[in-house]
Design a protein around this motif. Structure first.
Motif, PDB file in Angstrom:
ATOM      1  N   GLY A 160      26.546  12.145  15.498  1.00 13.09           N
ATOM      2  CA  GLY A 160      27.246  11.847  16.363  1.00 13.09           C
ATOM      3  C   GLY A 160      28.477  10.733  15.320  1.00 13.09           C
ATOM      4  O   GLY A 160      29.670  10.989  15.606  1.00 13.09           O
ATOM      5  N   LYS A 161      27.916   9.831  14.786  1.00 12.81           N
ATOM      6  CA  LYS A 161      29.134   9.134  14.175  1.00 12.81           C
ATOM      7  C   LYS A 161      29.237   9.870  12.699  1.00 12.81           C
ATOM      8  O   LYS A 161      30.714   9.776  13.272  1.00 12.81           O
ATOM      9  CB  LYS A 161      27.998   7.980  13.780  1.00 12.81           C
ATOM     10  N   ALA A 162      28.847  10.508  12.439  1.00 11.17           N
ATOM     11  CA  ALA A 162      29.515  11.771  11.155  1.00 11.17           C
ATOM     12  C   ALA A 162      30.583  12.166  12.221  1.00 11.17           C
ATOM     13  O   ALA A 162      31.861  12.101  11.359  1.00 11.17           O
ATOM     14  CB  ALA A 162      28.976  12.006  10.685  1.00 11.17           C
ATOM     15  N   ILE A 163      30.385  12.715  12.958  1.00  9.68           N
ATOM     16  CA  ILE A 163      31.254  13.499  13.567  1.00  9.68           C
ATOM     17  C   ILE A 163      32.288  13.101  14.297  1.00  9.68           C
ATOM     18  O   ILE A 163      33.385  13.559  14.212  1.00  9.68           O
ATOM     19  CB  ILE A 163      30.098  14.487  14.567  1.00  9.68           C
ATOM     20  N   ALA A 164      32.266  11.572  14.683  1.00  9.20           N
ATOM     21  CA  ALA A 164      33.410  11.433  15.650  1.00  9.20           C
ATOM     22  C   ALA A 164      34.756  10.753  15.111  1.00  9.20           C
ATOM     23  O   ALA A 164      35.871  10.989  15.523  1.00  9.20           O
ATOM     24  CB  ALA A 164      33.127  10.088  16.517  1.00  9.20           C
ATOM     25  N   VAL A 165      34.435  11.202  13.840  1.00 11.33           N
ATOM     26  CA  VAL A 165      35.216  10.232  12.198  1.00 11.33           C
ATOM     27  C   VAL A 165      36.486  11.841  12.663  1.00 11.33           C
ATOM     28  O   VAL A 165      37.278  11.999  10.963  1.00 11.33           O
ATOM     29  CB  VAL A 165      35.424   9.791  11.756  1.00 11.33           C
ATOM     30  N   LEU A 166      35.792  12.980  12.334  1.00 12.50           N
ATOM     31  CA  LEU A 166      36.589  14.437  12.003  1.00 12.50           C
ATOM     32  C   LEU A 166      37.713  14.689  12.375  1.00 12.50           C
ATOM     33  O   LEU A 166      37.693  13.746  13.782  1.00 12.50           O
ATOM     34  CB  LEU A 166      34.999  15.898  12.006  1.00 12.50           C
TER      35      LEU A 166
END
Length: 453
Positions: free
Chosen positions: A168-174
């Motif tokens: 979730g943390k890695a995807i949220a900044v896309l």
């Protein structure tokens, strides 16, 4: 201006050197018949050009598609790839299942010319669930498929909620136009998807008639990912995947964007219905027409080892990769359904092959979370082999009760085990082989005479 032209001269020179070296390594490995060169070229090329994954992925014309999850990556990827190729698209794909960073690079390198120019419309990359954040640091995908999260290799991975939080943390900044497609039936992924700022579309089952009678022993996540309270399930389809809500905070399964009853199931096993829905929803978002989607489903052939069917000396064989508790429980469920339809006093045997190598996970204690009792209850012949043959034999022996007839055959040598299982298989029945990952590769080599990796 093309992406290749935007790369600085120094990076282009390093890229060209890395690509040339990788292709030389690939040629050498394949010429010497040492394998398919699905990992080593990428590992060597990355040392020469540390930004290799980023530089190559930027050249994919219409976008990179990441497919992540514990089970189902290979089948889903192959189904989606087939749909896209039937639309005339050129697709790069790490089809051998090498899903760590060096495997992703090797797949992209295989589609470049000698100076590092990549000419494909899409890249479908199956990604190991534990490296998703690292891959997303280098790649900005067009679409991410999040299939499921189960406990897999106990010696390597943490709990599923920890992995989903990292996702979730890695995807949220896309970028906001990234398309995210999670499994609504998986509480951790359903919750993750409901928190993301991007375009999120969910897939899941809407078929209560497929509910299990009870929650399996090998269940991973039955607590609310929002507040920690026990979830209430209307029913479960497999493991912790099902229709749920939290009576404490109101969290519930996300609404799905696809009606599962409108699409047929590919291959054997309910888990393949999830793979179908994931691929269909992704294909729709990528502009594949409905006729192509349905025709591809109707004519789909299994990937190696994933419900793959072979004819061996006139006997029908089906290989069902079983590498973790949920996966093996589902293959047992599928095998039981086949055996229940057999109108014969002699049931075909089942062959278990348990290895404990690095690709399998060195901790095999997970077999005690598998409901082997449900398979053994029908009686019949069971053949066991593999590096941990006696562990598997002991598990099956403990599954035996006085109410069923168990014939257990232990064969340390895999060729002998396969030959014995085939010998006990009636002409009109199917031998089911349930191997772990490295065991599946060995089984295929014995049965087909050639390696896959």
């Amino acid at each position: 201006m093309g992406e290749m032209a935007k790369i600085q001269i120094k990076d282009r020179l390093q890229l060209a050197l890395a690509v040339l070296t990788a292709k030389t390594v690939t040629f050498g490995v394949r010429s010497l018949k040492l394998g398919a060169a699905s990992v080593l070229p990428g590992e060597i090329a990355r040392r020469l050009q540390p930004q290799l994954l980023q530089l190559l992925s930027r050249q994919v014309k219409q976008g990179v598609i990441l497919i992540a999850g514990t089970n189902g990556k290979t089948t889903t990827s192959l189904l989606l790839r087939t749909m896209l190729e039937r639309q005339g698209k050129r697709v790069a794909h790490n089809a051998t299942g090498a899903n760590l960073e060096n495997g992703l690079m090797s797949a992209l390198l295989a589609n470049t010319n000698l100076v590092g120019t990549l000419d494909v419309d899409y890249a479908i990359l199956e990604v190991d669930e534990n490296v998703v954040p690292k891959v997303l640091a280098a790649i900005q995908p067009k679409l991410i498929l999040c299939l499921n999260l189960f406990r897999d290799q106990l010696d390597r991975y943490g709990e599923v909620d920890t992995i989903s939080q990292r996702w979730g943390k890695a995807i949220a900044v896309l970028p906001p136009d990234t398309i995210i497609i999670p499994n609504a039936d998986d509480p951790t992924l359903s919750y993750m998807g409901q928190q993301l700022p991007q375009k999120v579309l969910f897939f899941g089952l809407s078929e209560p008639e497929q509910y299990l009678e009870e929650i399996p022993h090998a269940v991973d996540s039955i607590y609310c990912p929002n507040c920690g309270h026990s979830l209430d399930y209307e029913g479960v389809y497999l493991s912790h995947l099902g229709d749920f809500h939290c009576p404490n905070c109101g969290f519930h399964k996300a609404p799905v964007a696809i009606n599962s009853q409108e699409y047929p199931q590919i291959l054997i096993g309910l888990y393949n219905k999830y793979n179908t829905l994931a691929a269909v929803l992704a294909a729709q978002q990528l502009g594949v027409d409905e006729t192509t989607i349905r025709d591809t489903i109707s004519n789909f052939q299994a990937a190696f080892g994933r419900a793959e069917e072979l004819n061996v000396n006139g006997k029908h064989v089906r290989i069902l990769l079983s590498k973790n508790p949920v996966g093996m429980n589902e293959t047992i469920r599928a095998v039981n359904q086949v055996r229940q339809k057999t109108h014969s006093s002699q049931l075909a045997p089942v062959l278990f092959v348990l290895n404990d190598r690095i690709p399998d996970g060195t901790d095999v204690s997970w077999i005690w979370d598998v409901d082997t009792e449900k398979l053994v209850a029908q009686g019949g012949t069971f053949v066991v082999s593999g590096d941990r043959v006696y562990d598997m034999a002991l598990r099956l022996r403990y599954s035996h009760s006085e109410d069923n007839d168990l014939q257990l055959i232990v064969k340390e040598d895999l060729r002998e085990a396969i030959a014995t299982a085939l010998e006990h298989t009636p002409q009109n029945q199917t031998l089911h082989i349930l191997p772990t990952y490295s065991a599946m590769l060995e089984v295929r080599e014995v049965l087909t005479g050639r390696k896959i990796l």
